[in-house]
Design an enzyme around this catalytic site. Structure first.
Site, PDB file in Angstrom:
ATOM      1  N   GLU A   1       0.129   5.631  -2.505  1.00  0.00           N
ATOM      2  CA  GLU A   1       1.045   5.605  -1.474  1.00  0.00           C
ATOM      3  C   GLU A   1       1.666   7.051  -1.018  1.00  0.00           C
ATOM      4  O   GLU A   1       2.739   7.375  -0.706  1.00  0.00           O
ATOM      5  CB  GLU A   1       2.092   4.620  -1.474  1.00  0.00           C
ATOM      6  CG  GLU A   1       1.989   3.259  -1.926  1.00  0.00           C
ATOM      7  CD  GLU A   1       0.913   2.622  -0.711  1.00  0.00           C
ATOM      8  OE1 GLU A   1       0.705   3.265   0.022  1.00  0.00           O
ATOM      9  OE2 GLU A   1       0.679   1.391  -1.162  1.00  0.00           O
TER      10      GLU A   1
ATOM     11  N   ALA B   1       5.439   0.408   2.855  1.00  0.00           N
ATOM     12  CA  ALA B   1       4.795   0.280   1.230  1.00  0.00           C
ATOM     13  C   ALA B   1       5.586   1.363   0.612  1.00  0.00           C
ATOM     14  O   ALA B   1       6.117   0.808  -0.620  1.00  0.00           O
ATOM     15  CB  ALA B   1       3.547   0.343   1.232  1.00  0.00           C
TER      16      ALA B   1
ATOM     17  N   THR C   1       0.791  10.970  -3.430  1.00  0.00           N
ATOM     18  CA  THR C   1       1.179  11.820  -4.612  1.00  0.00           C
ATOM     19  C   THR C   1       2.421  12.362  -4.497  1.00  0.00           C
ATOM     20  O   THR C   1       2.891  12.767  -3.519  1.00  0.00           O
ATOM     21  CB  THR C   1       0.013  12.753  -4.925  1.00  0.00           C
ATOM     22  OG1 THR C   1      -0.008  13.802  -4.367  1.00  0.00           O
ATOM     23  CG2 THR C   1      -1.280  11.947  -5.005  1.00  0.00           C
TER      24      THR C   1
ATOM     25  N   GLN D   1      24.202  11.239 -31.937  1.00  0.00           N
ATOM     26  CA  GLN D   1      24.546  11.824 -30.633  1.00  0.00           C
ATOM     27  C   GLN D   1      23.409  12.208 -29.881  1.00  0.00           C
ATOM     28  O   GLN D   1      23.338  12.180 -28.560  1.00  0.00           O
ATOM     29  CB  GLN D   1      25.320  13.147 -30.840  1.00  0.00           C
ATOM     30  CG  GLN D   1      26.591  12.943 -31.650  1.00  0.00           C
ATOM     31  CD  GLN D   1      27.395  14.307 -31.796  1.00  0.00           C
ATOM     32  OE1 GLN D   1      26.867  15.245 -31.619  1.00  0.00           O
ATOM     33  NE2 GLN D   1      28.718  14.014 -32.424  1.00  0.00           N
TER      34      GLN D   1
ATOM     35  N   PRO E   1     -13.614   6.365  -1.670  1.00  0.00           N
ATOM     36  CA  PRO E   1     -13.989   7.258  -2.876  1.00  0.00           C
ATOM     37  C   PRO E   1     -13.763   8.895  -2.729  1.00  0.00           C
ATOM     38  O   PRO E   1     -13.183   9.384  -3.727  1.00  0.00           O
ATOM     39  CB  PRO E   1     -15.447   6.792  -2.687  1.00  0.00           C
ATOM     40  CG  PRO E   1     -15.439   5.626  -2.229  1.00  0.00           C
ATOM     41  CD  PRO E   1     -14.722   5.560  -1.260  1.00  0.00           C
TER      42      PRO E   1
ATOM     43  N   SER F   1       3.393  -4.737  -6.747  1.00  0.00           N
ATOM     44  CA  SER F   1       2.329  -4.192  -6.000  1.00  0.00           C
ATOM     45  C   SER F   1       1.637  -5.435  -5.054  1.00  0.00           C
ATOM     46  O   SER F   1       1.338  -5.186  -3.942  1.00  0.00           O
ATOM     47  CB  SER F   1       1.208  -3.453  -6.658  1.00  0.00           C
ATOM     48  OG  SER F   1       1.469  -2.417  -7.446  1.00  0.00           O
TER      49      SER F   1
ATOM     50  N   PHE G   1      -0.487  21.529   4.519  1.00  0.00           N
ATOM     51  CA  PHE G   1      -1.892  20.834   4.261  1.00  0.00           C
ATOM     52  C   PHE G   1      -2.746  20.524   5.748  1.00  0.00           C
ATOM     53  O   PHE G   1      -3.435  19.620   5.665  1.00  0.00           O
ATOM     54  CB  PHE G   1      -1.710  19.745   3.582  1.00  0.00           C
ATOM     55  CG  PHE G   1      -0.618  18.531   4.107  1.00  0.00           C
ATOM     56  CD1 PHE G   1      -0.925  17.611   4.939  1.00  0.00           C
ATOM     57  CD2 PHE G   1       0.570  18.557   3.473  1.00  0.00           C
ATOM     58  CE1 PHE G   1      -0.096  16.856   5.584  1.00  0.00           C
ATOM     59  CE2 PHE G   1       1.235  17.669   3.757  1.00  0.00           C
ATOM     60  CZ  PHE G   1       1.424  16.664   5.207  1.00  0.00           C
TER      61      PHE G   1
END
Length: 390
Positions: free
Chosen positions: A369, A248, A371, A285, A140, A97, A389
């Protein structure tokens, strides 16, 4: 016992990399072995890492902004940058990061949208690790919906006045400079803000249960006065910061794969050595089935990351492609971490092994970056033509 190969060697996928890419991978892996692996569990317990020392070391090797061209940056390929991120995050997500935020967010924003004066002022020092940068977009009350940001920028003569706050900002407590995004009358604008500017307050976020080897903070901007020269002249609208996020996210596609691979390698070694009922648990196994399934996901994740890297180097990478990569590789990496924990049993929660640390870190990587839910919607919007959205 049959001869063995590492998870990454199962399909000999390293053969798909160039000599230069393999060399970069080896150099970063050795650097992590020498500087991070033996100490990172202490950093994680203490909630503090030697960020400036790491930045100086990474800068010396050309890892900061390594995929950018000019201004002291290495100009490496996207794939080379990707394999570097993979080896960085195999050591710790917080370490990766540091590099991602420095190079793909703060430096990229200045490199892509800044003036020549801004580039000359900041990029060479950031590439050397002398200046640490951060990227202020999340607030926030505004995470997945950055278009609703509350931070405002208003003109006052030839100056700008910034007011608002940014939250969950990696590198902020130690940073020298921040790229801050704010809403102005004409839309979203970006600003290069030295963090010693009057009116700027940085508060470190403590009590984190994840990314504890990373420095995270809140940036409060109380009517911060900036000259016109602080504005990123080429950044207009929300598309600018979102393009930085795409940069990123690409590094995360590779990085999360490294965390998953490190968990799997740890679990295999442990299963070979852990004796129960008179034989190693690797002979059971159920354990072998877990190992085989996880190895498949590591191989598929590598092929996906490599394809995206080659597309990036051809200038064909799209945000939707990166969403596919982040959604898949992070989701599978955290599944691998959790499954490996079961192989290690009670030892899986011990800091002596990296598995629980990786699992906790990946909880943050799953969120930042973009969800998983947001990436699902990005992919589905591309497939259906309907954006859910907006």
């Amino acid at each position: 016992m049959n001869s063995t190969v590492s998870p990454s060697g199962l399909l000999q996928l390293d053969a798909l990399l160039s000599d230069e890419e393999r060399q970069i991978q080896d150099v970063v892996r050795k650097l992590m072995d020498a500087t991070v692996r033996s100490e990172v569990h202490h950093w994680y317990e203490q909630g503090r890492a030697p960020i400036r020392e790491l930045a100086n070391e990474f800068g010396r090797l050309g890892l900061l902004g390594m995929h950018l061209h000019g201004y002291g940056c290495a100009g490496a390929s996207a794939v080379a940058y990707g394999v570097a991120c993979m080896e960085l995050e195999a050591a710790d997500s917080g370490v990766r990061s540091l590099v991602s935020v420095q190079g793909s967010l703060a430096m990229y924003a200045i490199w892509r949208f800044g003036s020549e004066e801004q580039k000359q002022r900041w990029l060479p020092g950031m590439a050397r690790g002398e200046f640490i940068g951060c990227f202020g977009l999340t607030e926030p009350d505004h995470g997945s919906d950055p278009a609703s940001m509350s931070t405002r920028a208003r003109k006052d003569g030839s100056d700008w006045i910034l007011h608002g706050s940014k939250m969950w900002i990696t590198n902020a407590p130690l940073a020298d400079v921040a790229v801050i995004w704010a809403r102005a009358d004409e839309g979203v604008r970006g600003f290069v803000v030295p963090l010693d500017t009057p009116g700027v307050t940085v508060r470190e976020i403590k009590q984190k249960m994840s990314l504890r080897a990373s420095s995270t903070g809140e940036i409060v901007l109380d009517d911060v006065r900036l000259p016109q020269e602080a504005q990123l002249p080429e950044a207009t609208g929300l598309k600018a910061p979102l393009s930085c996020l795409t940069e990123a996210r690409y590094g995360i596609v590779w990085g999360s794969l490294g965390a998953g691979r490190d968990c799997l390698e740890t679990a295999i070694r442990y299963a070979q050595e852990r004796i129960q009922f008179g034989k190693p648990i690797a002979s059971f196994q159920l354990t072998q089935a877990k190992i085989a399934d996880m190895a498949l996901e590591v191989q598929k994740g590598f092929l996906l990351a490599l394809h995206l890297g080659r597309m990036a180097d051809q200038g064909k990478l799209t945000p939707e492609m990166v969403s596919v990569g982040k959604l898949n590789n992070v989701r599978e990496a955290i599944k691998i971490a959790r499954e490996c924990r079961t192989i290690l049993g009670a030892n899986g929660i011990s800091g002596e092994y990296p598995v629980m640390r990786h699992a906790n870190n990946l909880e943050s990587v799953l969120t930042y970056e973009g969800t998983s839910e947001i990436h699902q919607l990005v992919i589905a919007a591309k497939l259906t033509g309907i954006q859910a959205f907006s």
